[in-house]
Scaffold this active site. Structure first.
Site, PDB file in Angstrom:
ATOM      1  N   SER A   1       0.784  -1.091  -0.024  1.00 21.70           N
ATOM      2  CA  SER A   1      -0.018  -0.085   0.034  1.00 21.70           C
ATOM      3  C   SER A   1       0.672   1.417   0.141  1.00 21.70           C
ATOM      4  O   SER A   1       1.765   1.447   0.759  1.00 21.70           O
ATOM      5  CB  SER A   1      -1.041   0.170   1.236  1.00 21.70           C
ATOM      6  OG  SER A   1      -1.417   1.212   1.418  1.00 21.70           O
ATOM      7  N   ASN A   2       0.653   2.030  -1.027  1.00 22.17           N
ATOM      8  CA  ASN A   2       1.355   3.339  -0.943  1.00 22.17           C
ATOM      9  C   ASN A   2       0.748   4.352   0.108  1.00 22.17           C
ATOM     10  O   ASN A   2       1.502   5.162   0.794  1.00 22.17           O
ATOM     11  CB  ASN A   2       1.039   4.172  -2.274  1.00 22.17           C
ATOM     12  CG  ASN A   2       1.759   3.115  -3.392  1.00 22.17           C
ATOM     13  OD1 ASN A   2       2.624   2.977  -3.493  1.00 22.17           O
ATOM     14  ND2 ASN A   2       0.757   3.126  -4.549  1.00 22.17           N
TER      15      ASN A   2
END
Ligand SMILES: *Cc1c(COP(=O)(O)O)cnc(C)c1O
Length: 339
Positions: free
Chosen positions: A80-81
């Site tokens: 996840s960014n």
């Protein structure tokens, strides 16, 4: 008369490097022979916290601090960014950070996960089945922390909620200033859609500011119906939470989502997508990512090739970041040739 949003914004932290550059991709545009393609460089909103999430987090974390939080809890995929950006900002603000990641631990930690740990976040992995009851998972994590004396605040996936919408409402104001400076009127402002907050904010921004461009999302997970419903739900909460600005929002507005470029599934890029990332890297010196921007950009190029934007003079693509997500795909890239 366009609406002056000044004074209507909720509390906001100053975290992102704004405004981000808006640059033309002239070699690519010439190759395609369609509209002039511009890139809004939201991959340059920060160093390690870069990408689109920081624009939403400026508002969401301001709200967390108002509520007296000292700990941020959020969730997402293993790469996840959004979780990586939250971990960096938590460290910067002296807050604790707990990340709930969907899937199995990857060893050695790579890309975003590697950075989460480097920035001191506490990382827990949850199975896909556990993730289906996400709200329960978040609230049980929060109550465990509360028992320890922490003051946790839960941020939803992608910081996409009513408060997070402000990030891309504010970005719409920035875009309108960019376009004025360049003397241009793009037909569309295109972005990848993963949790809906970016497209939701861009949609509200264009409507509130009475701008002529059409925000358009290319979904990289779920489908059009899902995002239409999701964004409308967040907007209803936004109306209740911010009655002042909500007075300026008409009851009817369109949400534009182009399907067909998700590929085999979320987080799984096709060889075509990886090829187009490599091609753009060599042609323009710009690196997209394999999970979001690579798919959406590939989608936009395909739509241009099919003549769907033949009446457009200028198109704007928002580079929403995600560059670190390339590293876990190094093996897949090994077989990819530049076209
Ligand atoms: C999260 C993300 C998106 C999608 O934005 P949403 O607001 O979640 O729809 C697009 N690009 C990148 C690189 C992201 O990390």
């Amino acid at each position: 008369m366009t609406l002056d949003l000044e004074g209507l914004y909720p509390p906001r932290l100053d975290l992102a490097q704004l405004p981000t550059p808006l640059v033309p991709l002239d070699r690519l545009s010439e190759q395609l022979g369609g509209p002039r393609i511009w890139l809004k460089r939201d991959d340059l909103t920060e160093a390690i916290a870069a990408g689109n999430k920081i624009r939403k987090l400026e508002f969401v974390i301001a709200r967390a601090l108002e509520e007296g939080a000292d700990t941020l809890i959020t969730c997402g995929g293993v790469q996840s960014n959004h979780c990586r950006a939250t971990a960096v900002i938590a460290a910067k603000l002296g807050l604790k950070c707990h990340l709930l990641l969907r899937g199995r631990e990857q060893l050695p930690a790579d890309g975003n996960l590697f950075l989460d740990q480097l920035f001191g976040a506490t990382v827990t992995f949850a199975s896909r089945a556990e993730f289906i009851a996400l709200d329960q998972l978040l609230s049980s994590t929060a109550s465990t922390l509360r028992e320890k004396g922490d003051k946790p605040f839960c941020i939803p996936i992608g910081a996409s909620d009513a408060t997070g919408l402000w990030g891309y409402i504010a970005a719409s104001e920035e875009l309108s200033q960019d376009f004025e400076r360049h003397g241009m009127t793009p037909s569309h402002v295109i972005s990848a859609t993963g949790s809906g907050g970016t497209l939701g904010g861009l949609t509200l921004g264009a409507v509130l500011l009475d701008q002529p461009w059409i925000p358009m999302g290319f979904n990289v997970s779920d489908d059009r119906a899902y995002f239409d419903a999701q964004i409308r739900r967040d907007v209803e909460i936004w109306r209740d939470r911010y009655p002042g600005p909500a007075k300026h929002l008409p009851s009817e507005f369109e949400i534009n989502i182009t399907e067909g470029y998700k590929g085999p599934g979320y987080g799984i890029p096709t060889t075509e997508v990886l090829t187009s990332i490599r091609t753009l890297a060599e042609l323009e010196g710009v690196l997209l990512d394999p999970v979001y921007t690579g798919k959406a950009f590939f989608g936009m190029v395909e739509e241009i090739r099919q003549g769907h934007f033949q009446h457009s003079e200028d198109l704007v693509f928002i580079h929403t970041g995600g560059v670190f997500g390339n590293f876990p795909f190094r093996q897949a890239y090994a077989d990819v040739k530049v076209q």
